[in-house]
Scaffold this motif. Structure first.
Motif, PDB file in Angstrom:
ATOM      1  N   VAL A   1       0.825  -1.210   0.000  1.00 33.27           N
ATOM      2  CA  VAL A   1       0.000   0.000   0.000  1.00 33.27           C
ATOM      3  C   VAL A   1       0.861   1.263   0.000  1.00 33.27           C
ATOM      4  O   VAL A   1       0.562   2.221  -0.724  1.00 33.27           O
ATOM      5  CB  VAL A   1      -0.977  -0.010   1.199  1.00 33.27           C
ATOM      6  N   VAL A   2       1.951   1.282   0.783  1.00 34.28           N
ATOM      7  CA  VAL A   2       2.802   2.474   0.764  1.00 34.28           C
ATOM      8  C   VAL A   2       3.486   2.616  -0.594  1.00 34.28           C
ATOM      9  O   VAL A   2       3.734   3.738  -1.052  1.00 34.28           O
ATOM     10  CB  VAL A   2       3.857   2.472   1.897  1.00 34.28           C
ATOM     11  N   PHE A   3       3.759   1.489  -1.262  1.00 38.85           N
ATOM     12  CA  PHE A   3       4.342   1.581  -2.605  1.00 38.85           C
ATOM     13  C   PHE A   3       3.359   2.235  -3.572  1.00 38.85           C
ATOM     14  O   PHE A   3       3.721   3.159  -4.314  1.00 38.85           O
ATOM     15  CB  PHE A   3       4.737   0.192  -3.118  1.00 38.85           C
ATOM     16  N   ILE A   4       2.122   1.763  -3.576  1.00 36.41           N
ATOM     17  CA  ILE A   4       1.124   2.323  -4.493  1.00 36.41           C
ATOM     18  C   ILE A   4       0.860   3.793  -4.168  1.00 36.41           C
ATOM     19  O   ILE A   4       0.786   4.639  -5.075  1.00 36.41           O
ATOM     20  CB  ILE A   4      -0.191   1.515  -4.418  1.00 36.41           C
ATOM     21  N   ALA A   5       0.733   4.103  -2.874  1.00 36.81           N
ATOM     22  CA  ALA A   5       0.474   5.494  -2.479  1.00 36.81           C
ATOM     23  C   ALA A   5       1.617   6.402  -2.913  1.00 36.81           C
ATOM     24  O   ALA A   5       1.394   7.493  -3.455  1.00 36.81           O
ATOM     25  CB  ALA A   5       0.270   5.577  -0.966  1.00 36.81           C
ATOM     26  N   GLY A   6       2.865   5.967  -2.705  1.00 34.77           N
ATOM     27  CA  GLY A   6       4.004   6.773  -3.110  1.00 34.77           C
ATOM     28  C   GLY A   6       4.080   6.949  -4.618  1.00 34.77           C
ATOM     29  O   GLY A   6       4.373   8.048  -5.109  1.00 34.77           O
ATOM     30  N   PHE A   7       3.796   5.891  -5.358  1.00 32.23           N
ATOM     31  CA  PHE A   7       3.837   5.955  -6.821  1.00 32.23           C
ATOM     32  C   PHE A   7       2.787   6.924  -7.360  1.00 32.23           C
ATOM     33  O   PHE A   7       3.089   7.813  -8.162  1.00 32.23           O
ATOM     34  CB  PHE A   7       3.601   4.558  -7.403  1.00 32.23           C
ATOM     35  N   VAL A   8       1.548   6.761  -6.913  1.00 35.33           N
ATOM     36  CA  VAL A   8       0.447   7.583  -7.435  1.00 35.33           C
ATOM     37  C   VAL A   8       0.619   9.039  -7.016  1.00 35.33           C
ATOM     38  O   VAL A   8       0.431   9.964  -7.813  1.00 35.33           O
ATOM     39  CB  VAL A   8      -0.913   7.028  -6.959  1.00 35.33           C
ATOM     40  N   LEU A   9       0.985   9.269  -5.756  1.00 36.35           N
ATOM     41  CA  LEU A   9       1.129  10.636  -5.256  1.00 36.35           C
ATOM     42  C   LEU A   9       2.179  11.410  -6.030  1.00 36.35           C
ATOM     43  O   LEU A   9       1.970  12.577  -6.382  1.00 36.35           O
ATOM     44  CB  LEU A   9       1.499  10.597  -3.773  1.00 36.35           C
ATOM     45  N   SER A  10       3.300  10.786  -6.328  1.00 34.21           N
ATOM     46  CA  SER A  10       4.418  11.495  -6.958  1.00 34.21           C
ATOM     47  C   SER A  10       4.360  11.507  -8.481  1.00 34.21           C
ATOM     48  O   SER A  10       5.172  12.187  -9.116  1.00 34.21           O
ATOM     49  CB  SER A  10       5.744  10.871  -6.509  1.00 34.21           C
ATOM     50  N   SER A  11       3.425  10.788  -9.073  1.00 29.15           N
ATOM     51  CA  SER A  11       3.368  10.731 -10.538  1.00 29.15           C
ATOM     52  C   SER A  11       3.077  12.090 -11.159  1.00 29.15           C
ATOM     53  O   SER A  11       3.416  12.333 -12.314  1.00 29.15           O
ATOM     54  CB  SER A  11       2.316   9.713 -10.993  1.00 29.15           C
ATOM     55  N   SER A  12       2.482  13.003 -10.392  1.00 29.94           N
ATOM     56  CA  SER A  12       2.149  14.331 -10.932  1.00 29.94           C
ATOM     57  C   SER A  12       3.139  15.405 -10.508  1.00 29.94           C
ATOM     58  O   SER A  12       2.949  16.579 -10.832  1.00 29.94           O
ATOM     59  CB  SER A  12       0.745  14.743 -10.480  1.00 29.94           C
ATOM     60  N   PHE A  13       4.196  15.036  -9.775  1.00 27.35           N
ATOM     61  CA  PHE A  13       5.094  16.049  -9.233  1.00 27.35           C
ATOM     62  C   PHE A  13       5.725  16.901 -10.328  1.00 27.35           C
ATOM     63  O   PHE A  13       5.689  18.127 -10.293  1.00 27.35           O
ATOM     64  CB  PHE A  13       6.172  15.388  -8.379  1.00 27.35           C
ATOM     65  N   ALA A  14       6.325  16.252 -11.326  1.00 29.61           N
ATOM     66  CA  ALA A  14       6.944  16.994 -12.420  1.00 29.61           C
ATOM     67  C   ALA A  14       5.908  17.793 -13.200  1.00 29.61           C
ATOM     68  O   ALA A  14       6.183  18.885 -13.700  1.00 29.61           O
ATOM     69  CB  ALA A  14       7.678  16.028 -13.356  1.00 29.61           C
TER      70      ALA A  14
END
Length: 400
Positions: free
Chosen positions: A315-328
């Motif tokens: 769950v922390v992997f998915i949350a980290g991936f999805v959250l940061s996908s829009s950073f750039a």
């Protein structure tokens, strides 16, 4: 005529060697920033720090590194200089040496101030280098750049487990060598960057089409909303990166070293998400990706405080991936709102928004001290729901 064609082709060409080099510089810069939270468990034990004092260290680091960014960006928009890149790394070098030998809490704050200053100088100029080197692939270019920084941040748990647990606070001294390597890389980048500044000045002298009052109001509204969205996102990230390790240790009964694995998975997933997010934004639209990323994090954030330990890692992997996908994408969106002030736009998103989010480190630490870590994690879990406001952002091409 041929010169104009060559210049146009140069502008459209994506310069991958420079993007990779500035991404490496970003990785080294943010790895040194990551030393500070990586030291939290050690400093809490050796200096008997409270969660509030830990929050103040995070506050000084992020406020210095972040709030100064739009100021440096505005200055460098008017007076760009390739020398800022290695000079920023030199300031971080001084901070690393000070942090390794800090005898008490206030000296730690002073050393962290230099690390933050170095980061504040590096980021706006780094973003401008990326803007010049991106060509037509702005999302991809920004992802390459940001994945370096996210990877550097993701190394914090490994630093804790492999360096600071066995060697203590003085292990930070080794990162002076990291700063020296970074200075060498950025000296090389700065030579290429210097060659691009004159062409940029020439294009700026040609002027940009004036914007009517309605257009200016739309830009201001979009920028304010964009900063608020990143601000809310950074509060959630601050809660996980600064305090989730303590939550795992207290409520799941695992060791400091074991807790770093979960934090590392969250952060490295963010780096992976950042890399894939830029090309997705180029393909499907920046606003669409920001909506999917911010709201897509919410269900995983809401369930995280209540999961059995066996389910925490996925769950922390998915949350980290999805959250940061829009950073750039947030950065590129801001740059396109302010095409004549790339440094300031980048500073607003990467800097000021995260600097204001640094206030969250102090507030969240106080909540943990006054109430419980459980209360803190529960409150943080609702923050991604604010992503619903992303629907209010104008679509690309509807602002200017």
């Amino acid at each position: 005529m041929q010169a104009n064609v060559d210049q146009a082709l140069c502008i459209r060409t994506t310069v991958y060697p420079i993007l990779i080099a500035i991404s490496v510089g970003h990785l080294l810069n943010d790895a040194m920033q990551a030393v500070v939270p990586a030291l939290f468990p050690v400093l809490e034990s050796t200096m008997k720090l409270s969660y509030t004092q830990i929050g103040w260290i995070a506050f000084v680091l992020n406020m210095t590194s972040s709030v100064l960014q739009p100021v440096v960006g505005l200055f460098s928009d008017r007076h760009p200089s390739p020398h800022f890149l290695p000079l920023g790394m030199a300031a971080s070098l001084l901070g690393m040496i000070g942090l390794a030998f800090a005898p008490h809490f206030f000296f730690v704050l002073f050393a962290v101030l230099f690390i933050g200053l170095g980061s504040a100088v590096f980021h706006p100029e780094g973003s401008r280098v990326v803007y010049f080197a991106a060509g037509e692939k702005r999302g991809l270019a920004q992802s390459i750049y940001q994945v370096g920084g996210n990877t550097g941040n993701a190394l914090a748990p490994l630093f804790t487990a492999l360096i600071f647990v066995p060697f203590g606070q003085k292990g930070a001294g080794w990162f002076a060598l990291v700063a020296l390597v970074g200075m060498l890389v950025l000296f090389w980048v700065s030579k290429w960057y210097a060659g691009k500044l004159e062409a940029a000045r020439t294009r700026k002298q040609k002027g940009v089409a004036t914007m009517d009052k309605a257009g200016r109001r739309r830009v201001i509204f979009a920028l304010v909303l964009l900063v608020f969205l990143v601000f809310a996102r950074s509060w959630y990230y601050a809660g996980i990166s600064n305090y989730y390790q303590f939550y795992l240790i207290k409520y799941y009964g695992i060791s400091i070293r074991e807790a770093q694995l979960y934090l590392f998975v969250f952060m490295i997933a963010g780096a992976i998400g950042t890399f894939f997010g830029g090309p997705l934004a180029d393909r499907f639209g920046r606003r669409n990706l920001m909506i999917a990323s911010t709201l897509g994090t919410a269900p995983f954030a809401l369930m995280l405080p209540y999961l059995p330990l066996a389910l925490v890692l996925p769950v922390v992997f998915i949350a980290g991936f999805v959250l940061s996908s829009s950073f750039a994408t947030f950065v590129v969106y801001a740059q396109e709102l302010l095409p004549g002030n790339v440094g300031m736009a980048s500073g607003l998103i990467v800097g000021l928004a995260f600097g204001m989010g640094a206030l969250g480190a102090v507030v969240l630490g106080k909540i943990a001290d006054v109430y419980t870590l459980k209360t803190l994690m529960t409150m943080c879990s609702f923050l991604p729901l604010l992503g619903i406001l992303t629907f209010l952002l104008p679509k690309e091409g509807q602002v200017n």
